[in-house]
Enzyme design. Structure first.
Site, PDB file in Angstrom:
ATOM      1  N   LYS A 273      -1.769  -3.906  13.043  1.00  0.00           N
ATOM      2  CA  LYS A 273      -1.625  -3.216  11.754  1.00  0.00           C
ATOM      3  C   LYS A 273      -2.887  -3.423  10.927  1.00  0.00           C
ATOM      4  O   LYS A 273      -3.437  -4.534  10.890  1.00  0.00           O
ATOM      5  CB  LYS A 273      -0.398  -3.781  11.035  1.00  0.00           C
TER       6      LYS A 273
ATOM      7  N   SER B  26       6.461  -0.208   6.244  1.00  0.00           N
ATOM      8  CA  SER B  26       5.092   0.259   6.234  1.00  0.00           C
ATOM      9  C   SER B  26       4.365   0.185   7.582  1.00  0.00           C
ATOM     10  O   SER B  26       3.321   0.811   7.749  1.00  0.00           O
ATOM     11  CB  SER B  26       4.300  -0.531   5.196  1.00  0.00           C
TER      12      SER B  26
ATOM     13  N   SER C 275       9.181  -4.136   6.639  1.00  0.00           N
ATOM     14  CA  SER C 275       8.163  -3.264   7.237  1.00  0.00           C
ATOM     15  C   SER C 275       7.957  -3.403   8.739  1.00  0.00           C
ATOM     16  O   SER C 275       7.302  -2.555   9.333  1.00  0.00           O
ATOM     17  CB  SER C 275       6.830  -3.484   6.543  1.00  0.00           C
TER      18      SER C 275
HETATM   19  N1  GLN Z   1       9.372  -0.942   2.210  1.00  0.00           N
HETATM   20  C1  GLN Z   1       9.215  -2.136   1.423  1.00  0.00           C
HETATM   21  C2  GLN Z   1       8.332  -1.860   0.248  1.00  0.00           C
HETATM   22  O1  GLN Z   1       8.089  -0.735  -0.007  1.00  0.00           O
HETATM   23  C3  GLN Z   1       8.737  -3.238   2.275  1.00  0.00           C
HETATM   24  C4  GLN Z   1       7.317  -3.162   2.586  1.00  0.00           C
HETATM   25  C5  GLN Z   1       6.862  -4.241   3.518  1.00  0.00           C
HETATM   26  O2  GLN Z   1       7.662  -4.947   4.110  1.00  0.00           O
HETATM   27  N2  GLN Z   1       5.553  -4.398   3.590  1.00  0.00           N
HETATM   28  O3  GLN Z   1       7.888  -2.722  -0.432  1.00  0.00           O
END
Ligand code: GLN
Length: 469
Positions: free
Chosen positions: A71, A146, A170
């Site tokens: 990532k 994400s 994420s």
């Molecule tokens: N979807 C969550 C957010 O928008 C988690 C994001 C993540 O785990 N990096 O913050």
């Protein structure tokens, strides 16, 4: 093909790392323009490394020749580190994250950096400066996020396994959206050194793979104490062959958190999981999580507060993108206005507000107190059960663009995943059934602190084997 299958072929010398990497590069060339799973692919470097590996004995390495996607908020030496943001454009990392170093030391080939919502903020990978990643099962739908790029790249065969990061879901949510297995380890288990901070008290690195065994295998390699991360914890990591004992577990089910908003088919899938686990001889028991309904609000207050502080460092002076300006203040102002996307700005604004004089007690402190209560909920539950299960996500993937202007609706996708980050416990998402719409129904299994082995073992017992696309 799975990592463990590939390793067999590589070790028997039925295929060389060079031949293998060419196969993956071919798939990337065929599929990238549809799916956009990578921000940068390092073909030549990967080929060079594969040739170099051919000089060494495969048996001395745990990941000899395995192509891995990372990532793009995790540092790999000499590769660009964009975090999916314009503000880091052109910035090259001078060092590798500890997790990445551990993979490379075992002979892995980092084939590229995968797409993400800017700085990890989002649920769909639509908030990337480099455009959205498309869902592997149906490219009209969101990839999840994400770590959407990390998930899709694995599912469509552009790499064998990948690293993602998980602050509120994420790793697990995009895994669920693409029919993969994703593990968020216990906070402190995997070093955060070299992971770009979003919310430091919640962030963890973990693997996304085709099956539970691959994920377990990578987890054993990247985990363990690292003096470079002051929150890293020195607790023994199980060996891979100690994990899958097919033990019977006492499973906690917080039925009261499966609300009417959960998709009907997902609810049925969850009931199917409970029945199947009972039939297998596990004991299923109700557990109560008194504070769960505050979790998403608490998550957004805490993560945005931490983010507003962590993202202060992008000032146009130290990294990447810099806008022109008459004086320093104007450079800061323009760099940040032009460099950050809308979602990141939204989080910075929320976080700054929650930490501001006069509101700090009302928001940040209050949220921290509720976080503590939620943690106690879990500590109490784990006195009686070994693991706690929920669906990973309340809904199936949505069409690209559908929720982009309704952030609150988008955030609801994290309602079950944020729990493990707030409490600091490990959690895994595992596909358990194929749905009538072509996507998968997934189970989230949360374990007690440092009990990744339990959730991996149980996940393996209910895993719905499916193939790469
Ligand atoms: N979807 C969550 C957010 O928008 C988690 C994001 C993540 O785990 N990096 O913050």
């Amino acid at each position: 093909m799975s990592v463990l299958e590939l390793l067999k072929l590589l070790k028997k010398k039925e295929i060389t790392p060079y031949e293998l990497i060419l196969e993956y590069i071919k798939i990337i060339e065929e599929k990238e323009n549809v799916y956009n799973a990578f921000i940068n692919v390092y073909k030549e470097e990967a080929i060079r490394r594969a040739l170099e590996l051919s000089k060494f004995e495969p048996d001395n390495y745990l990941l000899y020749g395995i192509p891995i996607g990372v990532k793009d908020n995790i540092a790999v030496e000499n590769m660009e580190l964009t975090c999916g943001s314009r503000i880091l454009l052109g910035f090259k990392s001078p060092y590798s994250a500890t997790a990445v170093k551990r993979l490379i030391n075992e002979g892995a080939i980092i084939i590229g950096k995968t797409n993400l919502d800017e700085f990890g903020m989002g649920c769909s990978t639509e908030f990337s400066y480099f455009g959205p990643t498309k869902n592997a099962i149906n490219p009209e739908y969101v990839a999840g996020g994400s770590s959407g790029g990390s998930a899709v790249a694995v599912k469509i065969g552009e790499c064998a396994i990948s690293l993602g990061s998980d602050t509120g879901g994420s790793i697990r949510q995009p895994s669920a959206f693409n029919g993969l297995v994703g593990l968020k380890p216990t906070y402190g288990r995997v070093s955060r050194y070299g992971l770009v901070a979003f919310a430091s008290s919640l962030d963890q690195i973990g693997p996304i793979g085709l099956n539970v065994r691959d994920v377990a295998y990578i987890w054993t390699i990247i985990s363990g104490y690292d003096p470079k991360d002051s929150t890293s914890v020195n607790v023994q990591v199980e060996k891979f062959d100690e994990i899958f004992k097919f033990k019977k577990y006492k499973i906690g089910v917080p039925r009261h958190i499966i609300t009417d908003d959960v998709d009907k088919e997902i609810k049925e899938g969850f009931e199917y999981a409970i029945k199947k686990l009972t039939d297998m001889g596990h004991i299923v028991e109700d557990v109560k999580l008194n504070y769960w309904k505050y979790a998403l609000s608490v998550y957004h207050i805490i993560s945005s507060s931490e983010a507003s502080s962590n993202l202060l460092r992008y000032d146009g002076i130290r990294y990447g993108y810099r806008a022109d300006g008459e004086d320093l203040i104007e450079v800061y102002f323009k760099t940040r206005s032009e460099g950050f996307g809308d979602e990141v700005k939204r989080r910075i604004l929320i976080g700054t507000f929650c930490l501001s004089y006069g509101y700090y007690d009302e928001y940040y402190i209050k949220a921290s107190k509720v976080r503590r209560l939620l943690k106690e909920d879990f500590i109490n539950a784990f006195k009686n059960v070994d693991v706690i299960i929920t669906p990973t996500v309340p809904t199936f993937p949505w069409k690209i663009g559908e929720r982009i202007s309704d952030p609150v609706k988008m955030y609801l996708a994290d309602i079950y995943t944020v729990l493990a980050n707030l409490v600091g416990i490990p959690a895994i998402s595992v596909p358990i059934q194929k749905s009538s719409n072509g996507f998968y129904i997934n189970l989230q299994i949360m374990g007690n602190y440092f009990r990744e082995a339990d959730i991996l073992d149980l996940a393996e017992q209910i895993f719905y084997e499916n193939n790469p696309i």
